[in-house]
Structure formats: C-alpha cells, structure tokens
Motif scaffolding. Structure first.
Motif, PDB file in Angstrom:
ATOM      1  N   ALA A   1       1.027  -1.231  -0.075  1.00  0.00           N
ATOM      2  CA  ALA A   1       0.179   0.136   0.492  1.00  0.00           C
ATOM      3  C   ALA A   1       0.935   1.439   0.050  1.00  0.00           C
ATOM      4  CB  ALA A   1      -0.610   0.036   1.147  1.00  0.00           C
ATOM      5  N   SER A   2      -0.189   2.217  -0.205  1.00  0.00           N
ATOM      6  CA  SER A   2       0.510   3.437   0.074  1.00  0.00           C
ATOM      7  C   SER A   2      -0.338   4.758   0.835  1.00  0.00           C
ATOM      8  CB  SER A   2       1.540   4.325  -1.925  1.00  0.00           C
ATOM      9  OG  SER A   2      -0.078   4.623  -2.251  1.00  0.00           O
ATOM     10  N   LYS A   3       0.885   5.806   1.436  1.00  0.00           N
ATOM     11  CA  LYS A   3       0.049   6.331   2.060  1.00  0.00           C
ATOM     12  C   LYS A   3       0.051   7.562   1.867  1.00  0.00           C
ATOM     13  CE  LYS A   3      -2.579   3.999   5.717  1.00  0.00           C
ATOM     14  NZ  LYS A   3      -2.738   4.499   7.132  1.00  0.00           N
ATOM     15  N   PHE A   4      -0.152   8.936   2.268  1.00  0.00           N
ATOM     16  CA  PHE A   4       0.330  10.983   2.350  1.00  0.00           C
ATOM     17  C   PHE A   4       0.179  11.505   3.072  1.00  0.00           C
ATOM     18  CE2 PHE A   4      -2.543  13.387  -0.073  1.00  0.00           C
ATOM     19  CZ  PHE A   4      -2.972  12.605  -1.149  1.00  0.00           C
ATOM     20  N   TYR A   5       0.925  12.122   3.585  1.00  0.00           N
ATOM     21  CA  TYR A   5       0.241  13.505   4.289  1.00  0.00           C
ATOM     22  C   TYR A   5       0.412  14.782   4.007  1.00  0.00           C
ATOM     23  CZ  TYR A   5       0.689  15.819   9.215  1.00  0.00           C
ATOM     24  OH  TYR A   5       0.600  16.316  10.399  1.00  0.00           O
ATOM     25  N   SER A   6      -0.271  15.546   4.055  1.00  0.00           N
ATOM     26  CA  SER A   6      -0.072  16.849   3.083  1.00  0.00           C
ATOM     27  C   SER A   6       0.274  17.704   3.899  1.00  0.00           C
ATOM     28  CB  SER A   6      -1.078  17.507   2.277  1.00  0.00           C
ATOM     29  OG  SER A   6      -0.881  16.159   1.552  1.00  0.00           O
ATOM     30  N   PHE A   7       1.026  18.615   4.229  1.00  0.00           N
ATOM     31  CA  PHE A   7       1.278  19.926   5.141  1.00  0.00           C
ATOM     32  C   PHE A   7       1.784  21.315   4.666  1.00  0.00           C
ATOM     33  CE2 PHE A   7       6.567  20.253   4.846  1.00  0.00           C
ATOM     34  CZ  PHE A   7       6.040  18.389   4.360  1.00  0.00           C
ATOM     35  N   THR A   8       1.274  22.440   4.858  1.00  0.00           N
ATOM     36  CA  THR A   8       2.169  23.639   4.612  1.00  0.00           C
ATOM     37  C   THR A   8       2.730  24.779   5.289  1.00  0.00           C
ATOM     38  OG1 THR A   8      -0.372  24.344   4.652  1.00  0.00           O
ATOM     39  CG2 THR A   8       0.950  25.938   4.119  1.00  0.00           C
ATOM     40  N   VAL A   9       3.985  24.918   4.427  1.00  0.00           N
ATOM     41  CA  VAL A   9       5.356  25.276   4.664  1.00  0.00           C
ATOM     42  C   VAL A   9       4.737  26.857   4.168  1.00  0.00           C
ATOM     43  CG1 VAL A   9       8.229  25.533   3.896  1.00  0.00           C
ATOM     44  CG2 VAL A   9       5.983  23.212   4.463  1.00  0.00           C
TER      45      VAL A   9
ATOM     46  N   GLU B   1      12.785  -4.319   7.640  1.00  0.00           N
ATOM     47  CA  GLU B   1      12.176  -3.791   7.585  1.00  0.00           C
ATOM     48  C   GLU B   1      12.260  -2.725   6.799  1.00  0.00           C
ATOM     49  OE1 GLU B   1       9.560  -8.199   6.539  1.00  0.00           O
ATOM     50  OE2 GLU B   1       8.770  -5.871   6.630  1.00  0.00           O
ATOM     51  N   GLN B   2      11.883  -2.478   5.391  1.00  0.00           N
ATOM     52  CA  GLN B   2      12.091  -1.246   4.848  1.00  0.00           C
ATOM     53  C   GLN B   2      10.747  -0.265   4.332  1.00  0.00           C
ATOM     54  OE1 GLN B   2      15.952  -0.978   2.844  1.00  0.00           O
ATOM     55  NE2 GLN B   2      16.864   0.007   4.541  1.00  0.00           N
ATOM     56  N   VAL B   3      10.646   0.869   4.124  1.00  0.00           N
ATOM     57  CA  VAL B   3       9.784   1.288   2.892  1.00  0.00           C
ATOM     58  C   VAL B   3      10.532   3.061   1.915  1.00  0.00           C
ATOM     59  CG1 VAL B   3       7.813   1.225   4.853  1.00  0.00           C
ATOM     60  CG2 VAL B   3       9.193   3.059   4.978  1.00  0.00           C
ATOM     61  N   THR B   4       9.949   2.811   1.639  1.00  0.00           N
ATOM     62  CA  THR B   4      10.419   4.100   0.610  1.00  0.00           C
ATOM     63  C   THR B   4       9.218   5.329   1.505  1.00  0.00           C
ATOM     64  OG1 THR B   4      10.831   2.565  -1.239  1.00  0.00           O
ATOM     65  CG2 THR B   4      10.302   4.870  -1.892  1.00  0.00           C
ATOM     66  N   LEU B   5      10.179   6.475   1.094  1.00  0.00           N
ATOM     67  CA  LEU B   5       9.450   7.751   1.824  1.00  0.00           C
ATOM     68  C   LEU B   5      10.250   8.846   0.855  1.00  0.00           C
ATOM     69  CD1 LEU B   5       8.471   8.454   4.476  1.00  0.00           C
ATOM     70  CD2 LEU B   5      10.640   8.709   4.990  1.00  0.00           C
TER      71      LEU B   5
ATOM     72  N   SER C   1       7.655  28.290   0.545  1.00  0.00           N
ATOM     73  CA  SER C   1       6.437  28.666   0.576  1.00  0.00           C
ATOM     74  C   SER C   1       5.155  27.577   0.224  1.00  0.00           C
ATOM     75  CB  SER C   1       6.351  29.882   1.381  1.00  0.00           C
ATOM     76  OG  SER C   1       5.694  30.780   0.289  1.00  0.00           O
ATOM     77  N   GLY C   2       4.431  26.872   0.629  1.00  0.00           N
ATOM     78  CA  GLY C   2       3.944  25.948  -0.301  1.00  0.00           C
ATOM     79  C   GLY C   2       3.431  24.876   0.932  1.00  0.00           C
ATOM     80  N   VAL C   3       2.495  24.086  -0.103  1.00  0.00           N
ATOM     81  CA  VAL C   3       1.605  23.199   0.430  1.00  0.00           C
ATOM     82  C   VAL C   3       2.638  22.190  -0.461  1.00  0.00           C
ATOM     83  CG1 VAL C   3      -0.510  20.912   0.657  1.00  0.00           C
ATOM     84  CG2 VAL C   3      -0.717  24.235   0.388  1.00  0.00           C
ATOM     85  N   TYR C   4       2.849  20.977   0.610  1.00  0.00           N
ATOM     86  CA  TYR C   4       3.981  19.844   0.437  1.00  0.00           C
ATOM     87  C   TYR C   4       3.402  18.215   0.646  1.00  0.00           C
ATOM     88  CZ  TYR C   4       7.660  23.550  -0.997  1.00  0.00           C
ATOM     89  OH  TYR C   4       7.828  24.272  -1.613  1.00  0.00           O
ATOM     90  N   CYS C   5       3.708  17.017   0.592  1.00  0.00           N
ATOM     91  CA  CYS C   5       3.299  16.436   1.457  1.00  0.00           C
ATOM     92  C   CYS C   5       4.410  15.317   1.011  1.00  0.00           C
ATOM     93  CB  CYS C   5       2.041  15.382   0.263  1.00  0.00           C
ATOM     94  SG  CYS C   5       2.854  14.837  -1.471  1.00  0.00           S
ATOM     95  N   ILE C   6       4.105  14.444   2.401  1.00  0.00           N
ATOM     96  CA  ILE C   6       5.356  13.436   2.828  1.00  0.00           C
ATOM     97  C   ILE C   6       4.145  11.851   2.104  1.00  0.00           C
ATOM     98  CG2 ILE C   6       6.289  11.727   4.023  1.00  0.00           C
ATOM     99  CD1 ILE C   6       7.887  13.765   3.501  1.00  0.00           C
ATOM    100  N   ARG C   7       4.792  11.002   1.357  1.00  0.00           N
ATOM    101  CA  ARG C   7       4.189   9.780   0.205  1.00  0.00           C
ATOM    102  C   ARG C   7       5.327   8.408   1.300  1.00  0.00           C
ATOM    103  NH1 ARG C   7       3.716   5.574  -3.929  1.00  0.00           N
ATOM    104  NH2 ARG C   7       1.680   5.874  -4.963  1.00  0.00           N
ATOM    105  N   ILE C   8       4.591   7.690   1.318  1.00  0.00           N
ATOM    106  CA  ILE C   8       5.694   6.091   2.090  1.00  0.00           C
ATOM    107  C   ILE C   8       4.161   5.301   1.466  1.00  0.00           C
ATOM    108  CG2 ILE C   8       3.473   6.244   3.978  1.00  0.00           C
ATOM    109  CD1 ILE C   8       5.513   5.287   5.201  1.00  0.00           C
TER     110      ILE C   8
ATOM    111  N   VAL D   1       6.278   9.632  11.609  1.00  0.00           N
ATOM    112  CA  VAL D   1       7.467  10.127  10.244  1.00  0.00           C
ATOM    113  C   VAL D   1       7.370  11.378  11.564  1.00  0.00           C
ATOM    114  CG1 VAL D   1       7.202  11.331   8.162  1.00  0.00           C
ATOM    115  CG2 VAL D   1       7.137   8.834   8.544  1.00  0.00           C
ATOM    116  N   THR D   2       8.513  11.709  11.318  1.00  0.00           N
ATOM    117  CA  THR D   2       8.794  13.142  11.588  1.00  0.00           C
ATOM    118  C   THR D   2       9.079  14.341  10.549  1.00  0.00           C
ATOM    119  OG1 THR D   2       8.991  12.665  13.612  1.00  0.00           O
ATOM    120  CG2 THR D   2       9.928  15.432  13.821  1.00  0.00           C
ATOM    121  N   ILE D   3       7.902  15.771  10.160  1.00  0.00           N
ATOM    122  CA  ILE D   3       8.800  16.195   9.149  1.00  0.00           C
ATOM    123  C   ILE D   3       8.970  17.992   9.925  1.00  0.00           C
ATOM    124  CG2 ILE D   3       7.372  17.972   7.192  1.00  0.00           C
ATOM    125  CD1 ILE D   3       4.758  15.673   7.007  1.00  0.00           C
ATOM    126  N   ASN D   4      10.320  18.191   9.555  1.00  0.00           N
ATOM    127  CA  ASN D   4      10.596  19.747   9.781  1.00  0.00           C
ATOM    128  C   ASN D   4      10.270  20.612   9.222  1.00  0.00           C
ATOM    129  OD1 ASN D   4      11.452  18.622  13.229  1.00  0.00           O
ATOM    130  ND2 ASN D   4      13.128  17.832  11.619  1.00  0.00           N
TER     131      ASN D   4
END
Lengths: 140, 139
Positions: free
Chosen positions: A46-54, A76-80, A112-119, A133-136
């Motif tokens: 599967a895959s999932k994503f998380y959006s955040f605003t910078v 085990e590993q995943v792709t980020l 600045s803008g909206v970005y996402c992290i996909r796993i 997952v920690t996003i700074n």
C-alpha cells in the motif's frame, strides 16, 4: 580644451555614481521551525500520504523514527518521498528507501506552499507496519 | 563656448542613457481556465479528495456533475462537497455544503495561487457505493 575635459570627467563621475547599485548583502537567517509527527500504519503493497503547509521558505527535513510490526521494531524498509499533492495522490519529486532511524532521510530548501510526504511499500514489507514520520519545516 | 555646451549636452545624454530605469510592463497575457475532472467511487461513510494547483487568482468553480449507481442510474442523493487545502491525510475545508448533483457549480471560490483540494463525503445518506464526477474549473 582643458575645461571640456574636466567637464567630461565630472559628467562621467556623476553618471557612474547615479548608476551605483544600492544592493547590500545580508547574512541568511533560517526562520524558526516546527515539527509535525505523522503516525499511521502501512499495509503490504500500500501507500499513504500526508500534506502539510510550509508558510515560509526554508529547510524541510524528514525523519522516520519508528517502524514497528506487532509492536516490535522491525528492520524492514519502506520508501519515503517528498512532493506536492496532485489529484488523489502525492506527486513525489525525491524519495529514499529506508528503515527506522534518527537520521534525516530527506532534506531540502523549499519555497512556501503545500507539500506532502508519501510512504509506500515497494515489495519489502512482510506484514502491516506502524510508522512514525517527523517533518520539520519553517513556521510562521 | 558653443563647443563646450554641445559637449556638456552629449555627456548629459550619455549619462541618462546609462541609467535607464527598469520599468515593469503590465502583463496582458490571457490565462485560459482549465477544467479538471475528478471521478471515483464514494463508499458509505467514506470520503475522497482531489488536489490541484491554482496558477492565477481567479474564481474556482466546483460542480458535482453526476452521481450514479454502479448500474449507471442517476440518483438524487445528497452528499457533502467541500473546497479547501490538503492537510494531514485529508482535505481541510474552508467551504462546504450538502448538495445533490447538478449542472451549475455548487461551489464558487476566489483563490490565490497555490495548492487546493476538493473533497466529497457521505453524510449518512448513501445506501450503496455511488460513482461521482466532479468538474473543477480554475486558472
């Protein structure tokens, strides 16, 4: 003749000074940052994503501090990947295959803008896996 | 004296030419609106969203154009339609309403350039999964 030369020289100096650049160089100051923690589970394949605003331009970095299966840490590993939300998914511009670590896995200067992290699972998971997952990123 | 005056004038003209000020020309480019279609299936108690980029600060219109059963039969069931910004695992809405499908835009919103999203969700009225088509028109 002497007066003409003097006048020409004066004119040249005035023209040069009038065209002088007013730019100054300031030291780059990184804005204050904030952290968002995304915790969820990923099923096999599967895959999932998380959006955040910078809100301000600056450095965005991503860590994956936890990866567990049935409550126990796994190697085990995943792709980020880091990208922008597009359609029903996150269009990734850069990715890394990784296991849990305190190291920064993805990092870069962003406007600045909206970005996402996909796993996602790239055929490496044997069972449902919980992740954190920690996003700074810069804060307003 | 006459030669001096002519020379002085030349210097002034040359100096002026060397200091051309930068002027900003108005942008008269015409931006054609884009229509994106978000199609999918909405499950009972479900929600799905779609992200898109607005390039110019023009109105964004969102039309729930069709809502049908898997057989293709149109239904008059109302669903929740929202407009907002992708946040976390969902679309955080700034505008939302409950509506059935129709030919006219249900949501009209002025948006500055950036990433936005449209979300459709079940209010509890669905008795079976429904197929939907949403038209998003933006610049």
């Amino acid at each position: 003749m002497f007066r003409s030369c003097l006048l020409g020289l004066l004119g040249g100096v005035l023209a040069t000074s009038a065209c002088g650049s007013n730019t100054t160089t300031s030291p780059t100051v990184e804005p204050a940052s904030t952290s968002e923690v995304w915790s969820s589970t990923l099923t096999v394949g599967a895959s999932k994503f998380y959006s955040f605003t910078v809100p301000l331009a600056g450095t965005v970095s991503v860590q994956m501090k936890q990866l567990t299966q049935n409550g126990a840490a796994t190697t085990e590993q995943v792709t980020l990947g880091l990208g922008s939300p597009r359609g029903i998914d996150c269009a990734v511009s850069g990715s890394v295959v990784a296991g849990a670590s305190d190291s920064v896995l993805l990092s870069g200067q962003q406007t600045s803008g909206v970005y996402c992290i996909r796993i996602w699972d790239n055929s490496q998971l044997s069972k449902t896996t919980a992740f954190s997952v920690t996003i700074n990123h810069p804060k307003q | 004296m006459k030669r001096l005056a002519v020379f002085g004038l030349f210097v002034c003209v040359a100096a002026g030419a060397g200091c051309q000020s930068e002027t900003t020309q108005p942008d008269y480019s015409i931006v054609s609106p884009v229509t994106e279609t978000f199609q999918g299936t909405l499950n009972q108690q479900g929600a799905v969203f779609y992200s898109f980029i607005v390039g110019n600060p023009d109105p964004v219109s969102v039309t729930l154009a069709s809502l049908t059963k898997s057989s293709g039969t149109a239904v008059t069931t109302s669903v929740r339609l929202g407009f907002g910004i992708p946040a976390g695992e969902t679309c955080s809405t700034t505008t939302a309403l409950t509506t059935a499908s129709g030919l006219q835009a249900q949501v009209l919103q002025v948006a500055s350039p950036g990433v936005y999203c449209v979300i459709i969700s079940d209010t509890g009225a669905l008795t079976e999964p429904l197929n939907f088509a949403i038209k998003i028109k933006h610049s």
